[in-house]
Design an enzyme around this catalytic site. Sequence first.
Site, PDB file in Angstrom:
ATOM      1  N   GLY A 138       0.781  -1.186  -0.079  1.00 49.33           N
ATOM      2  CA  GLY A 138       0.040   0.032   0.027  1.00 49.33           C
ATOM      3  C   GLY A 138       0.886   1.243   0.086  1.00 49.33           C
ATOM      4  N   CYS A 175       9.895 -10.553  10.073  1.00 47.83           N
ATOM      5  CA  CYS A 175       8.744 -10.693   8.967  1.00 47.83           C
ATOM      6  C   CYS A 175       9.241 -11.102   7.795  1.00 47.83           C
ATOM      7  CB  CYS A 175       7.805  -9.281   9.094  1.00 47.83           C
ATOM      8  SG  CYS A 175       6.525  -9.397   7.854  1.00 47.83           S
ATOM      9  N   LEU A 221      -0.848  -8.667   1.727  1.00 54.22           N
ATOM     10  CA  LEU A 221      -0.972  -9.310   2.829  1.00 54.22           C
ATOM     11  C   LEU A 221      -1.829  -8.815   4.053  1.00 54.22           C
ATOM     12  CD1 LEU A 221       2.779 -10.497   2.875  1.00 54.22           C
ATOM     13  CD2 LEU A 221       0.844 -11.424   1.556  1.00 54.22           C
ATOM     14  N   VAL A 261       4.328   3.405  -1.640  1.00 52.13           N
ATOM     15  CA  VAL A 261       4.866   4.009  -2.987  1.00 52.13           C
ATOM     16  C   VAL A 261       6.113   3.097  -3.203  1.00 52.13           C
ATOM     17  CG1 VAL A 261       6.552   5.524  -1.765  1.00 52.13           C
ATOM     18  CG2 VAL A 261       5.781   5.776  -4.377  1.00 52.13           C
ATOM     19  N   CYS A 320       4.447  -2.237  13.089  1.00 53.88           N
ATOM     20  CA  CYS A 320       3.234  -2.085  12.661  1.00 53.88           C
ATOM     21  C   CYS A 320       1.853  -2.488  13.182  1.00 53.88           C
ATOM     22  CB  CYS A 320       3.194  -2.955  11.050  1.00 53.88           C
ATOM     23  SG  CYS A 320       3.329  -4.546  11.069  1.00 53.88           S
TER      24      CYS A 320
END
Length: 380
Positions: free
Chosen positions: A25, A117, A48, A27, A214
């Site tokens: 999501g 991750c 995801l 750039v 996040c």
Amino acid sequence: MTDFPGAPTAPSATGRLRVLAAMSGGVDSAVAAARAVEAGHEVTGVHLALSANPQSFRTGARGCCTIEDSRDARRAADVIGIPFYVWDLAERFREDVIDDFVAEYAAGRTPNPCLRCNEKIKFAALLDKAVALGFDAVCTGHYARIVDLPSGERQLHRAADAAKDQSYVLGVLDAEQLAHSLFPLGDTTKDVIREEAERRGLAVARKPDSHDICFIADGDTQGFLARHLGTATGDIVDVDGTKLGEHDGAYGFTIGQRKGLRIGRPAPDGKPRYVLDISPVNNTVTVGPVEGLDVTGLTAIRPRWCGSEPLADGRYTAQLRAHGEEVPVSASVAGDTLRVSLDAPARGIAPGQAVVLYDGPRVVGSATIATTERPAATVR
């Protein structure tokens, strides 16, 4: 066909790959997907979904996993003209990243969730699923370069834009994962990427970069850990064992921390104290002078090599923190253990962090720091 360096070898004479573009999501991943299309590949975009409750993740474009991010990714895919899907990896993310993050802090270590991750989600769960579905490669917006040698060996290198280089968190990728990876942005600066996004009509061209962790919606890491681990009062002590104060949980501290120590009395020399050691066994945080942070060597476990494993002791540079500088080191491997000796002391190195070895711009491999060595008269 226009291509970029480091593209995997296509299975057909046309050079056309089936590419799965991971679109966060932001750039960077949007431009990476657009470049893969421009190179002539057959590209499918995927976002995801990493939370069972996306509202609990950060909003305001500071994370990478919110509902807003999913919508931004879909709009970018529409502009680029590629199919787009959302894949639910929330359970795997919780087990491999969030639970690991909490467990590492509970053990007195300092984990890097972005690195985990990449290792467990983007280049394991996602890549495995992509290959099983017949894709040749996974494309991401990471700033790193893949270099193909005449011998057929693929190497991971630092990005051209040193300020955005993300090779440190990609050092966990092995040779097989590199064989199926695309990093189209590795030779480009961030400013150029934003300009390109504007030319392509991508609404995310000026979207702020993601920051912080996040899955911690409010940015309060200590509060997040307290909710998961509870409070556990313990002592804050000086290097000689003198009690200086108390804390509500040793997990709320990191090696090298200076602020928020809640120590009532100043040091005898009037100089600030820093966190030197965190002991989950007796729930004690040890503080002392900045010189106590000096690390001259370390032992790291579970090494992962971006290619073949070094066969002998060698000279490298090492990056010891996500945004740290490279330092010259000597390194040797014995089974599942990496031993690193630093030419000069470095500070703020904590167990749980990654040590990534470099040979020039090439990433040799990554391992998790287990113990550190300090000069005599300092902690650990």
